[in-house]
Scaffold this motif. Structure first.
Motif, short mmCIF file in Angstrom:
data_model
loop_
_atom_site.label_atom_id
_atom_site.label_comp_id
_atom_site.label_asym_id
_atom_site.label_seq_id
_atom_site.Cartn_x
_atom_site.Cartn_y
_atom_site.Cartn_z
N LEU A 1 13.42 71.46 3.03
CA LEU A 1 13.21 70.28 3.86
C LEU A 1 14.20 70.42 5.00
O LEU A 1 15.40 70.46 4.78
N ALA A 2 13.69 70.56 6.22
CA ALA A 2 14.56 70.84 7.36
C ALA A 2 14.60 69.66 8.33
O ALA A 2 13.62 68.93 8.48
N PHE A 3 15.76 69.50 8.96
CA PHE A 3 15.96 68.45 9.95
C PHE A 3 16.52 69.09 11.22
O PHE A 3 17.46 69.87 11.15
N ALA A 4 15.92 68.75 12.34
CA ALA A 4 16.41 69.24 13.63
C ALA A 4 16.64 68.05 14.54
O ALA A 4 15.82 67.13 14.60
N SER A 5 17.75 68.05 15.23
CA SER A 5 18.05 66.97 16.17
C SER A 5 17.12 67.08 17.37
O SER A 5 16.49 68.12 17.62
N GLU A 6 17.04 66.02 18.14
CA GLU A 6 16.25 66.04 19.37
C GLU A 6 16.74 67.16 20.29
O GLU A 6 15.95 67.88 20.89
N THR A 7 18.05 67.31 20.37
CA THR A 7 18.63 68.35 21.22
C THR A 7 18.21 69.74 20.78
O THR A 7 17.82 70.58 21.59
N MET A 8 18.23 70.00 19.47
CA MET A 8 17.83 71.31 18.94
C MET A 8 16.36 71.58 19.25
O MET A 8 16.00 72.68 19.65
N GLU B 1 14.58 70.39 21.74
CA GLU B 1 14.46 70.65 23.17
C GLU B 1 15.01 72.03 23.54
O GLU B 1 14.43 72.72 24.38
N LEU B 2 16.11 72.45 22.92
CA LEU B 2 16.67 73.77 23.18
C LEU B 2 15.70 74.89 22.79
O LEU B 2 15.76 75.99 23.34
N ASN B 3 14.81 74.59 21.84
CA ASN B 3 13.83 75.57 21.39
C ASN B 3 12.47 75.39 22.06
O ASN B 3 11.47 75.96 21.62
N GLY B 4 12.43 74.58 23.13
CA GLY B 4 11.23 74.44 23.92
C GLY B 4 10.19 73.46 23.41
O GLY B 4 9.06 73.47 23.86
N PHE B 5 10.57 72.61 22.45
CA PHE B 5 9.62 71.64 21.91
C PHE B 5 9.79 70.30 22.62
O PHE B 5 10.92 69.82 22.81
N ALA B 6 8.69 69.70 22.99
CA ALA B 6 8.72 68.35 23.54
C ALA B 6 8.65 67.39 22.35
O ALA B 6 7.79 67.53 21.49
N VAL B 7 9.57 66.46 22.27
CA VAL B 7 9.61 65.53 21.15
C VAL B 7 9.58 64.09 21.65
O VAL B 7 10.01 63.80 22.76
#
Length: 73
Positions: free
Chosen positions: A35-42, A44-50
């Motif tokens: 179960l993984a959690f990524a911050s909004e910043t992470m 965005e750094l990986n090119g995902f629009a959230v």
């Protein structure tokens, strides 16, 4: 991220698998998966629009179901 990891450890007995040194990403051990959690910043750094989650907004359309015999709350 540290608060999120601590919550899932205390509430559901999950074990942390990995926490990135930046505290922007974490994984909880869940058998053969994670179960993984990524911050909004992470994200965005990986090119995902959230879509940011804010308490003043309607909840996002997703769900996580964890089944346990005795939640630790």
């Amino acid at each position: 991220m540290p608060a999120t990891v601590s919550f899932y450890e205390a509430a559901f007995g999950l074990k942390r698998r990995f926490v990135h040194e930046s505290s922007l990403y974490a994984e909880m051990e869940k058998g053969e998966t994670a179960l993984a959690f990524a911050s909004e910043t992470m994200a965005e750094l990986n090119g995902f629009a959230v879509r940011a989650n804010r308490r003043s907004d309607l909840a996002a359309g997703f769900e996580i179901a964890l089944v346990c015999s005795a939640p630790g709350l």
